[in-house]
Design a protein around this motif. Sequence first.
Motif, PDB file in Angstrom:
ATOM      1  N   THR A  74       0.830  -1.209   0.000  1.00 43.63           N
ATOM      2  CA  THR A  74       0.000   0.000   0.000  1.00 43.63           C
ATOM      3  C   THR A  74       0.863   1.258   0.000  1.00 43.63           C
ATOM      4  N   GLN A  75       1.927   1.250   0.798  1.00 43.10           N
ATOM      5  CA  GLN A  75       2.828   2.412   0.853  1.00 43.10           C
ATOM      6  C   GLN A  75       3.422   2.714  -0.521  1.00 43.10           C
ATOM      7  N   LEU A  76       3.816   1.665  -1.232  1.00 39.72           N
ATOM      8  CA  LEU A  76       4.514   1.844  -2.505  1.00 39.72           C
ATOM      9  C   LEU A  76       3.567   2.053  -3.677  1.00 39.72           C
ATOM     10  N   ALA A  77       2.268   1.867  -3.444  1.00 39.98           N
ATOM     11  CA  ALA A  77       1.285   2.089  -4.510  1.00 39.98           C
ATOM     12  C   ALA A  77       0.941   3.563  -4.667  1.00 39.98           C
ATOM     13  N   LYS A  78       1.376   4.398  -3.717  1.00 44.14           N
ATOM     14  CA  LYS A  78       1.063   5.820  -3.767  1.00 44.14           C
ATOM     15  C   LYS A  78       1.951   6.524  -4.796  1.00 44.14           C
ATOM     16  N   ASN A  79       1.481   7.647  -5.291  1.00 46.65           N
ATOM     17  CA  ASN A  79       2.319   8.445  -6.190  1.00 46.65           C
ATOM     18  C   ASN A  79       3.588   8.900  -5.468  1.00 46.65           C
ATOM     19  N   TYR A  80       3.424   9.427  -4.264  1.00 46.54           N
ATOM     20  CA  TYR A  80       4.577   9.764  -3.434  1.00 46.54           C
ATOM     21  C   TYR A  80       4.677   8.676  -2.380  1.00 46.54           C
ATOM     22  N   LYS A  81       5.742   7.910  -2.443  1.00 41.24           N
ATOM     23  CA  LYS A  81       5.853   6.669  -1.687  1.00 41.24           C
ATOM     24  C   LYS A  81       6.392   6.850  -0.266  1.00 41.24           C
ATOM     25  N   LYS A  82       6.321   8.054   0.240  1.00 40.34           N
ATOM     26  CA  LYS A  82       6.733   8.290   1.621  1.00 40.34           C
ATOM     27  C   LYS A  82       5.994   7.351   2.562  1.00 40.34           C
ATOM     28  N   PHE A  83       6.732   6.750   3.495  1.00 35.35           N
ATOM     29  CA  PHE A  83       6.133   5.819   4.450  1.00 35.35           C
ATOM     30  C   PHE A  83       5.250   6.596   5.426  1.00 35.35           C
ATOM     31  N   GLN A  84       4.016   6.121   5.593  1.00 30.87           N
ATOM     32  CA  GLN A  84       3.064   6.760   6.491  1.00 30.87           C
ATOM     33  C   GLN A  84       2.605   5.756   7.550  1.00 30.87           C
ATOM     34  N   TYR A  85       2.807   6.106   8.806  1.00 32.73           N
ATOM     35  CA  TYR A  85       2.412   5.201   9.890  1.00 32.73           C
ATOM     36  C   TYR A  85       0.895   5.038   9.956  1.00 32.73           C
ATOM     37  N   SER A  86       0.163   6.002   9.416  1.00 32.73           N
ATOM     38  CA  SER A  86      -1.299   5.903   9.427  1.00 32.73           C
ATOM     39  C   SER A  86      -1.795   4.727   8.589  1.00 32.73           C
ATOM     40  N   LEU A  87      -0.954   4.227   7.682  1.00 32.94           N
ATOM     41  CA  LEU A  87      -1.333   3.096   6.834  1.00 32.94           C
ATOM     42  C   LEU A  87      -0.941   1.753   7.444  1.00 32.94           C
ATOM     43  N   VAL A  88      -0.322   1.790   8.621  1.00 30.01           N
ATOM     44  CA  VAL A  88       0.067   0.553   9.310  1.00 30.01           C
ATOM     45  C   VAL A  88      -1.097   0.099  10.181  1.00 30.01           C
ATOM     46  N   GLU A 129      24.074  12.876   3.956  1.00 29.30           N
ATOM     47  CA  GLU A 129      23.689  12.555   5.338  1.00 29.30           C
ATOM     48  C   GLU A 129      23.441  13.828   6.134  1.00 29.30           C
ATOM     49  N   GLY A 130      24.121  14.874   5.770  1.00 31.56           N
ATOM     50  CA  GLY A 130      23.980  16.132   6.498  1.00 31.56           C
ATOM     51  C   GLY A 130      22.713  16.898   6.150  1.00 31.56           C
ATOM     52  N   VAL A 131      22.067  16.533   5.042  1.00 32.87           N
ATOM     53  CA  VAL A 131      20.854  17.257   4.639  1.00 32.87           C
ATOM     54  C   VAL A 131      19.630  16.343   4.598  1.00 32.87           C
ATOM     55  N   LYS A 132      19.763  15.126   5.110  1.00 34.35           N
ATOM     56  CA  LYS A 132      18.618  14.216   5.071  1.00 34.35           C
ATOM     57  C   LYS A 132      17.557  14.646   6.092  1.00 34.35           C
ATOM     58  N   ILE A 133      16.329  14.277   5.832  1.00 36.43           N
ATOM     59  CA  ILE A 133      15.208  14.547   6.733  1.00 36.43           C
ATOM     60  C   ILE A 133      14.867  13.233   7.437  1.00 36.43           C
ATOM     61  N   PRO A 134      15.268  13.055   8.687  1.00 36.95           N
ATOM     62  CA  PRO A 134      15.118  11.756   9.353  1.00 36.95           C
ATOM     63  C   PRO A 134      13.681  11.247   9.435  1.00 36.95           C
ATOM     64  N   SER A 135      12.721  12.160   9.432  1.00 36.41           N
ATOM     65  CA  SER A 135      11.322  11.754   9.608  1.00 36.41           C
ATOM     66  C   SER A 135      10.603  11.477   8.288  1.00 36.41           C
ATOM     67  N   GLU A 136      11.296  11.653   7.172  1.00 35.24           N
ATOM     68  CA  GLU A 136      10.641  11.495   5.870  1.00 35.24           C
ATOM     69  C   GLU A 136      11.437  10.509   5.020  1.00 35.24           C
ATOM     70  N   PHE A 137      10.846   9.357   4.768  1.00 39.34           N
ATOM     71  CA  PHE A 137      11.579   8.298   4.076  1.00 39.34           C
ATOM     72  C   PHE A 137      10.619   7.349   3.353  1.00 39.34           C
ATOM     73  N   LYS A 138      11.192   6.624   2.399  1.00 41.41           N
ATOM     74  CA  LYS A 138      10.507   5.518   1.735  1.00 41.41           C
ATOM     75  C   LYS A 138      11.095   4.218   2.273  1.00 41.41           C
ATOM     76  N   VAL A 139      10.338   3.147   2.174  1.00 43.54           N
ATOM     77  CA  VAL A 139      10.802   1.844   2.641  1.00 43.54           C
ATOM     78  C   VAL A 139      10.638   0.833   1.509  1.00 43.54           C
ATOM     79  N   PHE A 140      11.720   0.094   1.223  1.00 39.53           N
ATOM     80  CA  PHE A 140      11.708  -0.895   0.151  1.00 39.53           C
ATOM     81  C   PHE A 140      12.088  -2.275   0.691  1.00 39.53           C
ATOM     82  N   TYR A 141      11.589  -3.301   0.042  1.00 34.20           N
ATOM     83  CA  TYR A 141      12.037  -4.667   0.327  1.00 34.20           C
ATOM     84  C   TYR A 141      13.487  -4.823  -0.126  1.00 34.20           C
ATOM     85  N   ILE A 142      14.267  -5.587   0.626  1.00 33.56           N
ATOM     86  CA  ILE A 142      15.633  -5.875   0.206  1.00 33.56           C
ATOM     87  C   ILE A 142      15.641  -6.835  -0.974  1.00 33.56           C
TER      88      ILE A 142
END
Length: 468
Positions: free
Chosen positions: A259-273, A309-322
């Motif tokens: 479901t997370q990856l089916a979105k246009n913007y694949k940012k991981f959302q805890y509301s979908l868990v 690493e110095g400009v990453k946003i720790p709270s905003e990420f996508k999650v992929f299967y290995i």
Amino acid sequence: MLKRTIWNSLIGWKRREHHPLVIKGLRQIGKTYIVRRFGEEFYDNCVYIDLRANTNVHYAFDGDFDVDQMVLSISAVIRDARFIPGKTLIILDEIQDCPNARSSLKYWDIDGRYDVIATGSFLGVKGFRTPYTRGIPVGYEEQITMFPLTFKEFIINSGLNTEVIEYVKNSLKDLKPIDKTIHESMRSLYLQYLIVGGMPEVVNVYLETHDLNAVRTIQRTVLSSIKDDFGRYKNAQGNDAVNEVLKLRAEACLESLPTQLAKNYKKFQYSLVNVKGHSPEKADGLQYIEDVGIVVKSYNTREISFPLEGVKIPSEFKVFYIDTGLLVSQLGDEVPQEILKGNISSYKGAIAENMVASAFAANGIALYYFHAPSGSPELDFLFEKNGEVNIVECKASNDRATSMKFVIANQKKYGKHSAVKFADTNVGGGEGFITLPLYAVGLIELNNEQRIVDTIDLSNLKVPTDVS
């Protein structure tokens, strides 16, 4: 036996001066099998110790780490163990289940009479066991992280001639179009790899049968086996226990990925868990599946600049299967057939993106992307090379890389960056970027009774003589 690139790493380790080796990685990726085969082939004697199944042998590591005493204690438990100095490999399997065994590596190293390889599936999992009371042997061990089979390993085991592989790699390096026959064969193998993935048991079944129904069944069995271990830890008494709440959160996070990856913007959302708890509690489950190695995170960045690493946003990420095959196994039953037809642009390009993410991760490339607050531009991946940030766009077909072109055209705002588009096409170019076929990323140093995929005959595939 599947041919794995880690085999050459093991040979190199043995031939040089070395410390005990620790091989980490997800369960079911062949760590135990490859190490045991290595021991059988390169040593006169191999002592295999399963620290998960044989808890009695744990007592051998409770003393003062005198090597002769440990050898004596192991021999008392494992009756057929033979220790021949200079000719013996000791395999400590599932070493996370016995912290003292991990601590003992320092003393095997100092003694030097025996080679030691340890394997572990939970070494990076926070809270798996009580902290090491006797220390981790920093400076006295080497580590390798093992991954599922890469695309290159997959095509080698499929029977593709190494001469052809070298031709393809050289063509990609020199940015020369690949011979059409070879390109189509590589593309077909790539589509198959997207479905099958790189879990060894799954690959073996596929190479033997080419039956995608059997592949899907084994994939789901493997995934179920991995999930069975979710939440497992060692309690204060050293016994197996399960944190049921953590297990539920981890499973729910993993099950949310389609479901997370089916979105246009694949940012991981805890509301979908789909599990009880607030975001910080669900985050424990996500961190867990990342620690066990079944998923990887890709972080958004505030800007396109080095170091990422110095400009990453720790709270905003996508999650992929290995492993992309495991992702595909969780999608609709019609998806494999659509992929074989070349239709991987469905599912919002997530399948091709997951392939890039897993290939990067297997090669130690940290994952980042750029998604502007306004939503545009959005760049699929960023990576660092020689102190510079490189841009990657991944297109499941051969669509225009609009965001990448926009960034390239606005250097004053975004800086000057090298850029590559992976697409379902041959080697080519563009204004300020290069275009490579989707399978190129995998060559980075990248009806139950019916065979529903025909075996590709690769025996007559040759490098064209008119191509330098």
